[in-house]
Design a protein around this motif. Sequence first.
Motif, mmCIF file in Angstrom:
data_model
loop_
_atom_site.group_PDB
_atom_site.id
_atom_site.type_symbol
_atom_site.label_atom_id
_atom_site.label_comp_id
_atom_site.label_asym_id
_atom_site.label_seq_id
_atom_site.Cartn_x
_atom_site.Cartn_y
_atom_site.Cartn_z
ATOM 1 N N LYS A 287 1.864 47.422 20.182
ATOM 2 C CA LYS A 287 2.019 45.985 20.419
ATOM 3 C C LYS A 287 0.819 45.191 19.924
ATOM 4 O O LYS A 287 0.964 44.110 19.334
ATOM 5 N N ASP A 293 3.933 44.531 13.526
ATOM 6 C CA ASP A 293 5.127 43.715 13.741
ATOM 7 C C ASP A 293 5.881 43.410 12.451
ATOM 8 O O ASP A 293 6.864 42.673 12.481
ATOM 9 N N ARG A 312 6.417 48.879 14.645
ATOM 10 C CA ARG A 312 7.108 48.853 15.938
ATOM 11 C C ARG A 312 8.626 48.936 15.764
ATOM 12 O O ARG A 312 9.327 49.562 16.556
ATOM 13 N N GLN A 313 9.132 48.291 14.721
ATOM 14 C CA GLN A 313 10.579 48.247 14.525
ATOM 15 C C GLN A 313 11.163 49.642 14.308
ATOM 16 O O GLN A 313 12.313 49.903 14.671
#
Length: 727
Positions: A287, A293, A312-313
């Motif tokens: 995060k 991101d 993260r995806q």
Amino acid sequence: MPEDEEYFGKNGEPRKYDPTFKGPIQSRSCTDIVCCIFFIIAILGYIAVGILAWSQGDPRKVIYPTDSRGQFCGQAGTPLEKKSFLFYFNIMKCASPMVLLEFQCPTTQMCVEKCPEKFLTLVKAYTNSKDFDYYKQFCKEGVTDKMGIPDIVSMGLCPAMLIPSKPFTRRCFPALGQKGGVITVGNNSHFDDGSGTFRDAKDLMDGVKNATVVIEARQVVMKIFEDYTQSWYWILLGLVIAMLTSLLFIVLLRFLAGIMVWIMVALVIVVLGYGIFHCYMEYAALKEEPGADVTLQDLGFQTDLTIYLQVRQTWLAFMIILAIVEVIIILLLIFLRKRILIAVALIKEASRAIGHVMSSLFYPLFTFVLLAMVIAYWAVTAVFLSTSNEPIYKVFNDSVCEHSRKTCDPANYSTDPMKYQCPDSECLFAFYGGETVYHKYLIGLQFYNVFLFFWCANFVTALGQMTLAGAFASYYWAFVKPDDMPAFPVFSSLGRSLRYHTGTLAFGSLILSIIQIIRVLLEYLDHKLKDAHNKFTKFLMCCLKCCFWCLEKCIKFLNRNAYIMVAIYGKNFCTAAKDAFFLLMRNMIRVAVLDKVTDFLLFLGKLLIVGLVGVFAFFFFSGRVKAFENTAPHLHYYWVPILTVVVGSYLIAHGFFSVYAMCVDTLFLCFCEDLERNDGSPARPYYMSSTLHEILWKKEAEDPSSSSAQEQDDKVKQQLAQEEEAA
């Protein structure tokens, strides 16, 4: 009765009682002889293609870089043995768009012992004998101290400059770097191009970029190969663990079938649950990481797959996929809980059968060896076919020339008229090709190699299915088990399959191979025409792919049951396929209730083994566990051994569980035939075990959905009774 006649007319005639039938028929004849002859001719042709490819091909073209004369750099036993690196005279010429079209830089390339380590121009080196001696190792043969610079340059014997370079996939590329946001080469932002002009180091970027795009795929392959050389023994250990785990599960199923099925179900749910938890923890940990991101769409394709694990995806996608799989499995278990109890009984019966035919557990090893031979032959033949072209030389030049890119002969190009008309041109190695009849039909030979690979691989798989079917049918139709069984049921069945039914196996595998090769051609066309697609063609291509995928699954299912009938009755493929199809149609409810639920449970077993071994491989090779940090090998891509272990574990688990699956399918068809042939009376007793008969009929009596199956059996019994009375 009219209803019975209509029913049996649609689904074939049921089996009649035969007191002489004792299982797989021993007195049988050869089937599908024409296809057997055709298969033998095809195999002989395949051997001929292999011999032709081995005589014409040269795998060194893949392994070693090639200089402008078509010689291999670093090849053992040649004068270039110690010169293992390829050096470009003028790397900036690689910036030409023609590089991407012809996959060859229009500059002289030669093999050298090591790459240049410092800046040096021909003019500067010529003034110092020590520097000139160093410079000459990057020149062609024949350069002497007495020759003048104009002669050397006009004859193209030496490069105009040397740039500090580093070897990359055995090729010398400028040692580019970055200092304060400025591109540098050898710690300098400018360099002398040999003509007295200073140029920016960034001018080398395009040349390096175009040169590397030609070999980028090879770079990835080489790194993967290095990873395999560093981790092969650990991969082998992982596969051994998968084999022992599979064998342990099979042995436990033999004695604790009911308990093991529920343990497998629970462990699969636990492993998937842990996978969801781990993905969430990775997702949360990234995060605060910069750049985490970015979307996968913006990231695009990356050769280093570990980059995706820093986004993260990626972990969100993994988490969603595992959650969907988890929910689907739980819902299936809830709705199929009663069917699972019936399937467990069938697995218990399969365990007893395997207990009497223990050699069947080791038959997958024989299939694996045969498949390994087929794959190895195909791969070696494909490599030799792809490297059986001849070196083609073309004219490369800087100025305008009417002979540009024409074919030439480097041996006598200095006296060729094209050289006189274009003085600055050179005859350089371009690519591998050829104009002979052999080279014209090379793509056809590659297609034949792929088609025979599918045919042979499907034949080996079909042989295993028929062999196991014959062995387990011998168990089922033995009235007194194991006294009425043959001494070596697997070997007896294998002998019958090869002696009498090679043509049948070839016929069934040929049908499947044709469908598979059509799917390959569709994928090939889709790849070639992807830029020319509109919405309609995309929709049409998608429909075709889907239809042939479904057709392949149907043919595999039909072939599998046809081989069982051939193993029992010794008939040809078409007759056996028809009998198997109508038998399944007459027992459609049982097929849906029993057979497919059993396949689902066995699939969970394979999923569990793959999950356990895969999790272990992930923590070991990724270095996430400190205990393995110093033991695990240092790799370019740690996903390479993980993926290999996961795929290998699935194949191993599939091999062992396929014995169970084939046993269940064979017992199921024999069970359906047993219901039609016999009625359970002393004169016509059932061959099925009393436990299986009691559980199946008890469950069917409790289950309203099986009433149609009960009615079908009653109709069969009534018709048989009427025929006996009439007789």
